[in-house]
Design a protein around this motif. Sequence first.
Motif, PDB file in Angstrom:
ATOM      1  N   ASP A 683       0.625  -1.313  -0.342  1.00 38.63           N
ATOM      2  CA  ASP A 683      -0.149   0.136   0.026  1.00 38.63           C
ATOM      3  C   ASP A 683       0.904   1.403  -0.040  1.00 38.63           C
ATOM      4  OD1 ASP A 683       0.390   0.362   2.654  1.00 38.63           O
ATOM      5  OD2 ASP A 683      -0.952  -0.667   3.552  1.00 38.63           O
ATOM      6  N   GLN A 695       5.529  -5.734 -11.093  1.00 33.15           N
ATOM      7  CA  GLN A 695       3.890  -6.372 -10.939  1.00 33.15           C
ATOM      8  C   GLN A 695       4.333  -7.407 -10.302  1.00 33.15           C
ATOM      9  OE1 GLN A 695       3.375  -7.331 -14.972  1.00 33.15           O
ATOM     10  NE2 GLN A 695       0.885  -7.614 -15.216  1.00 33.15           N
ATOM     11  N   ALA A 719      -8.116  -6.088  -4.222  1.00 34.88           N
ATOM     12  CA  ALA A 719      -7.650  -4.914  -4.490  1.00 34.88           C
ATOM     13  C   ALA A 719      -6.187  -4.413  -5.968  1.00 34.88           C
ATOM     14  CB  ALA A 719      -6.521  -3.877  -3.561  1.00 34.88           C
ATOM     15  N   GLU A 720      -5.856  -5.840  -6.204  1.00 34.75           N
ATOM     16  CA  GLU A 720      -4.737  -6.061  -7.141  1.00 34.75           C
ATOM     17  C   GLU A 720      -5.204  -6.544  -8.199  1.00 34.75           C
ATOM     18  OE1 GLU A 720      -0.122  -5.369  -7.959  1.00 34.75           O
ATOM     19  OE2 GLU A 720      -1.290  -5.053  -6.421  1.00 34.75           O
ATOM     20  N   ARG A 723      -6.297  -3.109  -9.642  1.00 37.37           N
ATOM     21  CA  ARG A 723      -5.197  -2.227 -10.325  1.00 37.37           C
ATOM     22  C   ARG A 723      -4.409  -3.034 -11.707  1.00 37.37           C
ATOM     23  NH1 ARG A 723       0.371  -2.639  -9.259  1.00 37.37           N
ATOM     24  NH2 ARG A 723       1.335  -0.426  -8.825  1.00 37.37           N
ATOM     25  N   ASP A 724      -4.267  -4.677 -11.513  1.00 36.62           N
ATOM     26  CA  ASP A 724      -3.294  -4.901 -12.618  1.00 36.62           C
ATOM     27  C   ASP A 724      -4.487  -5.382 -13.531  1.00 36.62           C
ATOM     28  OD1 ASP A 724      -1.550  -6.293 -14.358  1.00 36.62           O
ATOM     29  OD2 ASP A 724      -0.586  -6.963 -12.665  1.00 36.62           O
TER      30      ASP A 724
END
Length: 868
Positions: A683, A695, A719-720, A723-724
């Motif tokens: 975070d 990554q 969340a990741e 994000r990705d």
Amino acid sequence: MARWIVLLLTISAFISSASAQVPQGIPRDLARQRAANVSDLHYALHYTLVPHSGETIVTESLQFQLKQTTAPLLLDFRDGRVNSLKVNGESVAPEESNGHVVLAPQHLRVGDNALEIHFTANVAPAEKAITRFEDRDDGSEYIYTLFVPMDASMAFPCFDQPDLKGSFKLTITAPAAWTVISNTDPVAKQALASDQAQTVFAETHPISTYLFAFAAGPFLRLHPVQGLPGLYVRESKAHAAESEAVAVQQMAADGIRYLSSYFAQPFPFPKYDMVLIPGFAYGGMEHAGATFLREESVLFRSAPTTTNLLNRDVLVLHELTHQWFGDFTTMRWFDDLWLKEGFAQYMAYQTLAALRPNDEIWKRFYEAIKPTAYAIDETQGTTPIYQDIPNLKDAKSAYGAIVYSKAPGVLKQLAFVLGEDNFRNGLQRYLAAHPYGNAEWSDLIGSFEAVSGQSFHEWAQMWIRHKGMPQVDTAWSCESGRIKNITLTQHDVLGGSNIWPIASEVLLAYPDGSSLAIRAQLNTANAVVPDAAGKPCPSFIFANDRDFAYGLFMLDDQSHNYVTEHLDAIPDVFKRTLLWGSLWQSVRTASFDPAQYAQLALKNLPQERDEALTASIVGRSETAIHRYVGKQSRDLLTAQLETLAAQHMVTDASKDLRIVWFRALGSASEQPPGRDALRALLDGALQVPGVQLRQQDRWGMITALIAYGDPHAEEVLRAEEARDSSGDGKKYAYAAQAARPDAATKKYYFDDYLHHPERPEDWIEESLGEFNYWNQSSLTETYLQPALAALDQIKQQRKIFFLVGWLNAFIGGQQSAAAQQQVHDYLKTNKVDEDLRLKILQAVDELDRTVAIRDKFAGHESFDAKTL
């Protein structure tokens, strides 16, 4: 003539008429018969590539000469269908059997022959010779081929054996927006209707079928500069590749200049390109004039260290060396696979050492090559470097650490014995004698004998034809401050009676940091080192200074005790690296308590400044902590390693070492403080100074959180994923979730591995370690027997290295005596082919050692927690 009659009678046993049963694969006798009969091969192939199609329509013209037409001729073709066939202008009903097209002798003639074939070949994301990759970043599609060792016959009818070389003329019809790369440059590109284009390539030099290749899709050529090899990358990675392109191209260009001079042979093909292939099954594949490189091995998904960059250089130079060793001069049969792989690996380091003389390249050779070789060569599943391959369908079995690691290690010994000039001159003689041809290991040994005037028959017999390796022990004594004697003793690590010819340098080390190196020869079970007598008595002795010899070189008790007390005072990093390696071998042979090794590592790591050595010590300490020690020791040692990693990740003056310690934190984050640090890194509340985490770094932390059951893991995962959303992100998310410590997850993934043919192979490879995370062996033991039962399917359907990865994950993920018993019972109660049996024995060796080490040391804790 007598030899021809024997060969003809042999092949008649396979096929006496066009309707007879024909062999599966390519037996060696069939290959020998064809090599004696068929010559002057010319292939012309026209592929039509249709986006998202599972097939490609192909036309082929094949011209060749025959010496005899007294028996049917087998053309290799499997996994496709022949739509029409003409033989010497006559339409013939195609007869296909066991992966061959049977050509009846009445349609053939002595001298020139011509075939015209229309056929369909398969295209798929996995398990095919023509692979389709769908870029999940931009929706584009890429198609590429991979034929080694005998999968060209999955893509077109051919004589699919390395000693029937032919020239290739390729035409590709594909979308006009696509770029097509092959072994030669295009000579024409013509626009067609419906946004299609036809690309025609120049005819190649004679090459083996496994070296023919093409790749097609919206590739971009980066940094097109005269004098630099071409570098192609998929469109969505072009921006990321721009910063890496020049270094990769320049290394290849420098390598071409060095190797052309070293071999006294100019670059043997008209051009050289490198194509970055996403999800490629290997690090690289040396197609003549067009090397394919695994994209992830060039464009790093994690923050790279200097070692990572140098490893990339080794990869580039390894594949480049193959243009001479493998493509220009090719092994006659895959039992001599080491003639290309071993030399390519050795010469990659030789070249890099010349290009980067200040980078301790031979230390890096030891670190990258020797431990991997020794780990296989001390197992009951090891093989000789020369491996008997009776049928090319079994050629995949020859690939592994023996040819990629032992062979170059043995070549370093040979170069030491021969001397630098004789070694180089022998290679030059060998290549000059076999231009665009084929050779065997005996041809190479003959070249070395010719230039040196020495006989290497016995040397080659022991090192090339025999499996296993020696362990060398040292005994010594001093009198009045001078060496009285040094005796070297060797024995076969497999318990046999083999004795190897060994040449090495014996290190005599002194308290002030000075040292002497004395050449030693050990051709019998034991030998004295006469030149050592009378030298000042040393603090310790190590019998393989500078790593010229191949084998386990163990420290005697006196040297062991001194070294463990004074490691930080040994100034030379190469010597320090070799000594750490010897200490680790003592752990693996249950001679040195793994908890004491980990303590020694934790004591010395804060002072170690070499990045590669630090990473090696950390990695071995993690193995000791996770596999070998008891729970009390593990908890204490893990806490110490976690604290050390968290501290040095932030404070170390070296960027490389900060990255090494960051990586260590992920493995050591079993306890809450470590997991808290991982979440803080994710975070942004915590950072590694001067390091931009990439990554794969982020997904590695998420995997650890999932595997260790962190209560926030699922939230962080979601969340990741948001994000990705890239294609790589989807792959890493798939792999990370395999680490969930619950039965439902394991069942889903295991079923997916075996029953989802559309799942890309690299996704599965990425997830196998996570599925078998070190702390989940009791959960994954359920899948040990099913994983063994699936081996025939894995061997048949997957690429060369997948089988070894599968075994290492499912067997290597276990730690108990019960799991060990399961594997050995499987070998006893099932009829397993020899290749699989050996691979299983290789994989179970680490489990055997784990059980033995735990039995000896983990039952009692050997240190006081206060010492930590």
